[in-house]
Design a protein around this motif. Sequence first.
Motif, PDB file in Angstrom:
ATOM      1  N   GLU A  65      -1.627  -7.188   4.530  1.00 19.09           N
ATOM      2  CA  GLU A  65      -0.665  -7.100   5.634  1.00 19.09           C
ATOM      3  C   GLU A  65       0.612  -7.869   5.297  1.00 19.09           C
ATOM      4  O   GLU A  65       1.726  -7.410   5.568  1.00 19.09           O
TER       5      GLU A  65
ATOM      6  N   THR B 242       2.698  -5.983   2.835  1.00 19.86           N
ATOM      7  CA  THR B 242       3.393  -4.892   3.528  1.00 19.86           C
ATOM      8  C   THR B 242       4.654  -5.435   4.201  1.00 19.86           C
ATOM      9  O   THR B 242       5.735  -4.849   4.093  1.00 19.86           O
TER      10      THR B 242
ATOM     11  N   SER C 203      -0.587 -16.512   5.595  1.00 17.36           N
ATOM     12  CA  SER C 203      -1.288 -16.091   6.805  1.00 17.36           C
ATOM     13  C   SER C 203      -1.358 -17.285   7.747  1.00 17.36           C
ATOM     14  O   SER C 203      -1.377 -18.433   7.315  1.00 17.36           O
TER      15      SER C 203
ATOM     16  N   ASN D  62      -4.019  -9.219  11.451  1.00 19.63           N
ATOM     17  CA  ASN D  62      -4.152  -8.071  12.349  1.00 19.63           C
ATOM     18  C   ASN D  62      -2.893  -7.728  13.118  1.00 19.63           C
ATOM     19  O   ASN D  62      -2.926  -6.921  14.042  1.00 19.63           O
TER      20      ASN D  62
ATOM     21  N   PRO E 197       0.183  -3.771  10.408  1.00 24.72           N
ATOM     22  CA  PRO E 197      -0.767  -2.907   9.702  1.00 24.72           C
ATOM     23  C   PRO E 197      -0.449  -2.822   8.207  1.00 24.72           C
ATOM     24  O   PRO E 197       0.709  -2.660   7.828  1.00 24.72           O
ATOM     25  N   ALA E 198      -1.483  -2.961   7.371  1.00 26.49           N
ATOM     26  CA  ALA E 198      -1.291  -2.887   5.922  1.00 26.49           C
ATOM     27  C   ALA E 198      -1.068  -1.446   5.492  1.00 26.49           C
ATOM     28  O   ALA E 198      -1.769  -0.545   5.949  1.00 26.49           O
TER      29      ALA E 198
ATOM     30  N   LYS F 179      -7.905  -9.060   3.930  1.00 18.17           N
ATOM     31  CA  LYS F 179      -7.074  -8.001   4.497  1.00 18.17           C
ATOM     32  C   LYS F 179      -5.692  -8.525   4.888  1.00 18.17           C
ATOM     33  O   LYS F 179      -4.675  -7.856   4.715  1.00 18.17           O
TER      34      LYS F 179
END
Lengths: 259, 314
Positions: free
Chosen positions: B21, B24, B90, B150, B153-154, B17
């Motif tokens: 993100e 984005t 990340s 987190n 938001p994606a 996930k």
Amino acid sequence: MNIVVLVKQVPDTATERKLNPADSTVDRASSDGVINELCEYAIEEALLLKEKHGGEVTILSAGPDQATDSIRKALSMGADKAVHLNDEALHGSDSLQTAYALAKALGTIEFDLVILGSESTDARTGVVAAALAEYLGLPQLTLANKVDIDGSSVRVQRQTDDGYDVVEATLPAVVSVVEKINEPRYPSFKLIMAAKKKPVTKLGAADAAIDTALVGVANATTAVVDFAEAPPRAAGTVVKDEGNGGVQIADFLAAKKFV
Amino acid sequence: MAEVLVLVDHADGEVKKVTLELLTAARRVGEPSAVVVGEATGDITAKLGEYGAEKVYTAPAELNDYVVAPKAELLATLAADKSAVAVLVSATAENKEIAGRTAVKLGSGVLTDVVDLTADLVAEHSIFGGGVVAHARVTTGVPVVAVRPNAIPAEAAQGAAVQEAVTVELSEGAKAARITDRVKESKGSRPELAEAAIVVSGGRGVGSDDFSVVEGLADSLGAAVGASRAAVDSGWYPNAFQVGQTGKTVAPNLYIALGISGAIQHRAGMQTSKTIVAVNKDPEAPLLEIADFAVVGDLHKVTPQLTEEINKRK
Ligand SMILES: Cc1cc2nc3c(=O)[nH]c(=O)nc-3n(C[C@H](O)[C@H](O)[C@H](O)COP(=O)(O)OP(=O)(O)OC[C@H]3O[C@@H](n4cnc5c(N)ncnc54)[C@H](O)[C@@H]3O)c2cc1C
Ligand SMILES: Nc1ncnc2c1ncn2[C@@H]1O[C@H](COP(=O)(O)O)[C@@H](O)[C@H]1O
């Protein structure tokens, strides 16, 4: 086996930590300086390896005059000698600049292994060990929770997201440790007294051939644009369990749409 | 528009996930180019496209056989070849190391643990355990930015996802630290800790290696399970689940702490959770100070009741 342990003095996490409004560097005057917790694990591991394989343990610390407190503490745990890199030109260096300066300072010391903490409690960048390995062109065995030396080779268990990797390389190498690795010893009275007489070499930027155009807050590769205290969390509700605490949490979660 | 490199986190043929993100965030800055090490299956490529990847660079899985250095070589080479304006990864422990080495190679700077990013690459950090919010930027070269899971938001937006295989001639130095074995600690079927929307953690208060009281609540909420260092050190729960300064940093929508005192090192890894709930028999436990809702009581009484209540209301 000559080992250098990199030790950083940081503001005590138990006190309130601040940034300097003038240059956005960590305000080291407003809170007590202590040895970075993870560095104690690095020192302990170096001492354990020395007990097994012989050789000398040297502490290397970059920091202002106050850092001598942490250097003495490191020596009183049992390290043999220390090098203190202290130069006004280094003030406010970011983590990559620090790694560069430490790499240069290591050029003045003979070593088989460099051990670091995997992170510092103030910067928390976790990049110094990797950047140091890059600058030195040495194998990177970081995030270790176990270190074994066998002749000229080193093997570590590298902590990963879902377990660990076994990593091997030949010496010299750069190792960083996580707190799972050991339990740091307390200095004995005898060692504390002995530490006062152990040699501490002072090193300026020029002694380590550090290019001062590459270090310090003015040349930093990153700049703080602004900072502010985070708004405090709104005070929460605290209830005592009278037999329905679980239901009360469920009500709270329902009101917040989690259930 | 200029390319922004995004290092893709993937496992078992699925994109994590956090990568969505990052894509984005990358779209704010330029055109996202995803960088996949290992096989980019059809599913992976499709997913990256759904979140705006214009290009998908694929590099041989062999890069995974050595610690960090090969991926830094890959990113630095690509950044130069493609004139990328930024490199995003990340903020995991390993990726922060990759970020550091990439920045050294590029002669630029690195920003880690970023929680937000503007179009002109000003990054927001939450530092000193959430006490201070700072904005920073890289002043020289191609910025390398490690973004916390987190945090951003994606949002989906279709990209072309054109695949291009890249070959890298690894230097001898990059192969200096060889990975000879990988050991995985069992995870089960719960969501992954760093990415989960809800995390339920247990501490010394759980009292034994029977973590079923924690796991039961987690499963009722579809949550990940976490643990304090005290619980991990006692051998009650595997290391990979430790939350805190030297464990994982989590920022879920909901964090439930059972029998955790809230030492500064634990708080450093969960303080930015959006909602915090605590159960602790000690009214003076520091975690209660940052909890939105706390029950002072025995977790072995409160938690089963809570789990039952949630299951009832579903
Ligand atoms: C270098 C370093 C790194 C560290 N990194 C981390 C880290 O990443 N993560 C981390 O968590 N810690 C870390 N720590 C450790 C940290 O300082 C604390 O020791 C640890 O978080 C304590 O865990 P705990 O809250 O579970 O245990 P304790 O502090 O012992 O707290 C247990 C709590 O449970 C409550 N309790 C007991 N029984 C019950 C019951 N039946 N019902 C309800 N409540 C009950 C007690 O009131 C108490 O508040 C680190 C420390 C160091 C030095
Ligand atoms: N100024 C410094 N002097 C000596 N060692 C340092 C210094 N800064 C960082 N280190 C080492 O790098 C590790 C990681 O720090 P950091 O990447 O800043 O979180 C620390 O645990 C130290 O071992």
